[in-house]
Design a protein around this motif. Structure first.
Motif, PDB file in Angstrom:
ATOM      1  N   LEU A 176      -1.434   7.315  20.129  1.00 54.76           N
ATOM      2  CA  LEU A 176      -2.139   6.425  19.210  1.00 54.76           C
ATOM      3  C   LEU A 176      -1.304   6.329  17.944  1.00 54.76           C
ATOM      4  CD1 LEU A 176      -4.496   4.696  18.278  1.00 54.76           C
ATOM      5  CD2 LEU A 176      -5.708   6.785  17.608  1.00 54.76           C
ATOM      6  N   ASP A 177      -0.760   5.143  17.690  1.00 53.73           N
ATOM      7  CA  ASP A 177       0.139   4.949  16.552  1.00 53.73           C
ATOM      8  C   ASP A 177      -0.582   4.478  15.293  1.00 53.73           C
ATOM      9  OD1 ASP A 177       3.126   5.062  17.802  1.00 53.73           O
ATOM     10  OD2 ASP A 177       1.712   4.207  19.245  1.00 53.73           O
ATOM     11  N   ILE A 178      -1.560   3.613  15.466  1.00 56.97           N
ATOM     12  CA  ILE A 178      -2.265   3.050  14.314  1.00 56.97           C
ATOM     13  C   ILE A 178      -3.729   2.862  14.678  1.00 56.97           C
ATOM     14  CG2 ILE A 178      -2.503   1.036  12.780  1.00 56.97           C
ATOM     15  CD1 ILE A 178       0.507   0.503  13.282  1.00 56.97           C
ATOM     16  N   ILE A 179      -4.612   3.238  13.772  1.00 56.33           N
ATOM     17  CA  ILE A 179      -6.027   2.903  13.929  1.00 56.33           C
ATOM     18  C   ILE A 179      -6.507   2.232  12.655  1.00 56.33           C
ATOM     19  CG2 ILE A 179      -6.747   5.244  13.237  1.00 56.33           C
ATOM     20  CD1 ILE A 179      -9.254   4.763  15.044  1.00 56.33           C
ATOM     21  N   ILE A 180      -7.185   1.094  12.821  1.00 60.94           N
ATOM     22  CA  ILE A 180      -7.741   0.349  11.692  1.00 60.94           C
ATOM     23  C   ILE A 180      -9.259   0.416  11.802  1.00 60.94           C
ATOM     24  CG2 ILE A 180      -7.862  -1.884  10.523  1.00 60.94           C
ATOM     25  CD1 ILE A 180      -5.149  -2.572  11.759  1.00 60.94           C
ATOM     26  N   HIS A 181      -9.880   1.171  10.889  1.00 60.73           N
ATOM     27  CA  HIS A 181     -11.335   1.315  10.880  1.00 60.73           C
ATOM     28  C   HIS A 181     -11.931   0.090  10.198  1.00 60.73           C
ATOM     29  CE1 HIS A 181     -11.476   5.391  12.461  1.00 60.73           C
ATOM     30  NE2 HIS A 181     -10.524   5.732  11.625  1.00 60.73           N
ATOM     31  N   ASN A 182     -12.147  -0.940  10.999  1.00 56.76           N
ATOM     32  CA  ASN A 182     -12.551  -2.245  10.494  1.00 56.76           C
ATOM     33  C   ASN A 182     -14.037  -2.532  10.677  1.00 56.76           C
ATOM     34  OD1 ASN A 182     -11.975  -5.360  10.015  1.00 56.76           O
ATOM     35  ND2 ASN A 182     -13.019  -5.196  11.990  1.00 56.76           N
ATOM     36  N   ALA A 183     -14.661  -1.957  11.696  1.00 54.07           N
ATOM     37  CA  ALA A 183     -16.055  -2.281  12.017  1.00 54.07           C
ATOM     38  C   ALA A 183     -16.982  -1.937  10.856  1.00 54.07           C
ATOM     39  CB  ALA A 183     -16.491  -1.528  13.270  1.00 54.07           C
ATOM     40  N   ARG A 224      -0.314   5.359  11.174  1.00 56.27           N
ATOM     41  CA  ARG A 224      -1.189   5.052  10.037  1.00 56.27           C
ATOM     42  C   ARG A 224      -2.664   5.031  10.415  1.00 56.27           C
ATOM     43  NH1 ARG A 224       2.187   0.780   6.235  1.00 56.27           N
ATOM     44  NH2 ARG A 224       4.185   1.853   6.477  1.00 56.27           N
ATOM     45  N   ILE A 225      -3.474   5.397   9.426  1.00 48.49           N
ATOM     46  CA  ILE A 225      -4.927   5.284   9.520  1.00 48.49           C
ATOM     47  C   ILE A 225      -5.360   4.371   8.383  1.00 48.49           C
ATOM     48  CG2 ILE A 225      -7.124   6.501   9.549  1.00 48.49           C
ATOM     49  CD1 ILE A 225      -5.568   9.049  10.270  1.00 48.49           C
ATOM     50  N   VAL A 226      -6.007   3.275   8.724  1.00 50.35           N
ATOM     51  CA  VAL A 226      -6.409   2.272   7.730  1.00 50.35           C
ATOM     52  C   VAL A 226      -7.935   2.223   7.656  1.00 50.35           C
ATOM     53  CG1 VAL A 226      -6.290  -0.160   7.078  1.00 50.35           C
ATOM     54  CG2 VAL A 226      -4.324   0.931   8.223  1.00 50.35           C
ATOM     55  N   TRP A 227      -8.460   2.397   6.452  1.00 53.51           N
ATOM     56  CA  TRP A 227      -9.911   2.394   6.221  1.00 53.51           C
ATOM     57  C   TRP A 227     -10.260   1.143   5.427  1.00 53.51           C
ATOM     58  CZ3 TRP A 227     -12.249   6.885   8.216  1.00 53.51           C
ATOM     59  CH2 TRP A 227     -11.374   7.952   8.488  1.00 53.51           C
ATOM     60  N   VAL A 228     -11.100   0.286   5.994  1.00 53.05           N
ATOM     61  CA  VAL A 228     -11.427  -0.975   5.334  1.00 53.05           C
ATOM     62  C   VAL A 228     -12.565  -0.766   4.336  1.00 53.05           C
ATOM     63  CG1 VAL A 228     -12.221  -3.340   5.650  1.00 53.05           C
ATOM     64  CG2 VAL A 228     -10.610  -2.329   7.284  1.00 53.05           C
ATOM     65  N   GLY A 244      -0.906  16.562   9.681  1.00 56.32           N
ATOM     66  CA  GLY A 244      -0.685  15.121   9.731  1.00 56.32           C
ATOM     67  C   GLY A 244       0.117  14.592   8.566  1.00 56.32           C
ATOM     68  N   SER A 245       1.051  15.378   8.082  1.00 55.89           N
ATOM     69  CA  SER A 245       1.829  14.982   6.903  1.00 55.89           C
ATOM     70  C   SER A 245       2.699  13.760   7.151  1.00 55.89           C
ATOM     71  CB  SER A 245       2.697  16.149   6.433  1.00 55.89           C
ATOM     72  OG  SER A 245       3.581  16.560   7.468  1.00 55.89           O
ATOM     73  N   ASN A 246       2.946  13.439   8.416  1.00 60.44           N
ATOM     74  CA  ASN A 246       3.777  12.286   8.752  1.00 60.44           C
ATOM     75  C   ASN A 246       2.939  11.012   8.886  1.00 60.44           C
ATOM     76  OD1 ASN A 246       6.416  11.367   9.212  1.00 60.44           O
ATOM     77  ND2 ASN A 246       6.119  11.331  11.426  1.00 60.44           N
ATOM     78  N   ILE A 247       1.645  11.113   8.596  1.00 64.90           N
ATOM     79  CA  ILE A 247       0.721   9.990   8.752  1.00 64.90           C
ATOM     80  C   ILE A 247       0.340   9.425   7.386  1.00 64.90           C
ATOM     81  CG2 ILE A 247      -1.591   9.320   9.539  1.00 64.90           C
ATOM     82  CD1 ILE A 247      -1.342  11.458  11.711  1.00 64.90           C
ATOM     83  N   ILE A 248       0.324   8.119   7.278  1.00 67.42           N
ATOM     84  CA  ILE A 248      -0.104   7.448   6.061  1.00 67.42           C
ATOM     85  C   ILE A 248      -1.539   6.977   6.245  1.00 67.42           C
ATOM     86  CG2 ILE A 248       0.199   5.375   4.649  1.00 67.42           C
ATOM     87  CD1 ILE A 248       3.179   5.648   4.995  1.00 67.42           C
ATOM     88  N   SER A 249      -2.421   7.416   5.357  1.00 70.60           N
ATOM     89  CA  SER A 249      -3.830   7.026   5.377  1.00 70.60           C
ATOM     90  C   SER A 249      -4.111   6.201   4.129  1.00 70.60           C
ATOM     91  CB  SER A 249      -4.722   8.275   5.413  1.00 70.60           C
ATOM     92  OG  SER A 249      -6.082   7.945   5.271  1.00 70.60           O
ATOM     93  N   VAL A 250      -4.516   4.946   4.316  1.00 71.95           N
ATOM     94  CA  VAL A 250      -4.712   4.037   3.186  1.00 71.95           C
ATOM     95  C   VAL A 250      -6.048   3.306   3.301  1.00 71.95           C
ATOM     96  CG1 VAL A 250      -2.246   3.671   2.811  1.00 71.95           C
ATOM     97  CG2 VAL A 250      -3.500   2.148   4.361  1.00 71.95           C
ATOM     98  N   SER A 251      -6.508   2.769   2.172  1.00 72.60           N
ATOM     99  CA  SER A 251      -7.722   1.957   2.144  1.00 72.60           C
ATOM    100  C   SER A 251      -7.378   0.575   1.622  1.00 72.60           C
ATOM    101  CB  SER A 251      -8.782   2.603   1.255  1.00 72.60           C
ATOM    102  OG  SER A 251      -8.293   2.765  -0.072  1.00 72.60           O
ATOM    103  N   LEU A 252      -8.297  -0.363   1.834  1.00 74.20           N
ATOM    104  CA  LEU A 252      -8.030  -1.726   1.379  1.00 74.20           C
ATOM    105  C   LEU A 252      -9.312  -2.493   1.147  1.00 74.20           C
ATOM    106  CD1 LEU A 252      -8.593  -3.931   3.921  1.00 74.20           C
ATOM    107  CD2 LEU A 252      -6.629  -2.714   4.855  1.00 74.20           C
TER     108      LEU A 252
END
Length: 320
Positions: free
Chosen positions: A104-111, A161-165, A217-225
């Motif tokens: 799993l390379d990228i997850i976008i928490h969009n729901a 990456r983990i993206v939190w909407v 998970g230091s190699n993972i970027i977790s961001v919000s938008l």
């Protein structure tokens, strides 16, 4: 006893955030800028409608271009059914995904949901916004943490990456993000924007807290938008007047996909970054940067999903 909710309030920075939301300019990071995704696995939750669908569609078209260029036909778009308002559906969905994929390379928490009718709750009795927009994604991420951390060890830094909407409405949350004395707003007169705003403040706190909670998970970027002021199906619970105003003050959902994909693919981002429409670095409300607030919110979420992780060992075995 009725408890009084007090919003964190709007100041000058929030005013300019609103101005930027109403007049954001054109997206500068679009399809031609996206990296190649061959061999990558991406999850977009809530991808059946709105800008989640647009995000999935943009990724699909990008993969089709790659397939055409290299003569490959291995594009695979699959769907897993999950209801974030019913926490017991999340583990089976995670296990179904793990049976199909080894990375799993990228997850976008969009729901998510917005402006739910007063008194709306999840199957487990949580206020619908916090239950669907935060607790559900938090639990899903718990089940997927092992596979995304393992994948990150084979990717370049920032490639996982983990993206939190979140939303501009995080400004309407109480100080620190959560109305801790009554996070489910029971017996409290609070407009829907405050409930939705709390859930979107929590999304920012989740993005900022993920790395601290996961040293591996230091190699993972977790961001919000904040995806932007968009005309989406999220307004389905709004009044006719509110829907009309939204139609003349918002942008096509495709622009929200550009914001999400900027967060997912753009180089130069760091964990904890917050992004606004339609692909521009910004700052969330200052109190949401506080490490104490971040840790406190993370502990609250952990404590409320803990009882739904009892079978986590079966997920871990899938990764061995």
């Amino acid at each position: 006893m009725t408890k009084k909710f007090v919003s964190g309030g709007l100041g000058s920075s929030e005013f300019w955030a609103m101005v930027n939301g109403l007049w954001p300019g054109k997206p500068q990071f679009t399809e031609s800028d996206y990296p190649k995704l061959d061999g990558k696995v991406v999850i977009v939750t809530g991808a059946t409608a709105g800008f989640g669908y647009e995000t999935k569609d943009a990724i699909k078209r990008l993969e089709l271009e790659i397939a055409k260029e290299f003569g490959k036909t291995n594009l695979n778009v699959d769907h897993v059914l999950v209801d974030f308002a019913v926490l017991t559906t999340i583990k089976p969905a995670a296990e179904e995904f793990l049976k199909k994929e080894s990375r799993l390379d990228i997850i976008i928490h969009n729901a998510g949901v917005m402006n739910a009718p007063d008194g709306s709750v999840t199957k487990q009795g949580f206020e619908l916004h916090i239950g669907t927009n935060n607790l559900g994604p938090h639990l899903l991420e718990k089940f997927l943490d092992p596979i995304i951390i393992k994948t990150s060890q084979t990717n370049k830094p920032g490639g996982t990456r983990i993206v939190w909407v979140s939303s501009f409405t995080h400004y309407f949350s109480s100080k620190g993000g959560l109305f801790y004395s009554n996070p489910n707003f029971r017996n409290t007169k609070a407009v829907s924007a405050y409930k939705y705003g709390q859930s979107k403040a929590i999304s920012i706190l989740q993005a900022k807290g993920w790395n601290s909670a996961h040293p591996g998970g230091s190699n993972i970027i977790s961001v919000s938008l904040c995806p932007g002021f968009l005309h989406t199906e999220l307004t389905r619970h709004s009044s006719a007047f509110e829907q009309y105003m939204a139609s003349i003050m918002t942008y096509h959902v495709r622009n929200g996909a550009y914001t999400e994909l900027f967060a997912a693919f753009s180089p130069g981002l760091s964990s904890g970054d917050h992004i606004e429409s339609f692909g521009r670095l910004t700052k969330a409300r200052e109190d949401l940067e506080d490490p104490v607030a971040i840790s406190k919110a993370w502990d609250y979420l952990d404590s409320n999903v803990a009882s739904y992780i009892c079978l986590n060992m079966s997920v871990s075995k899938t990764l061995n």
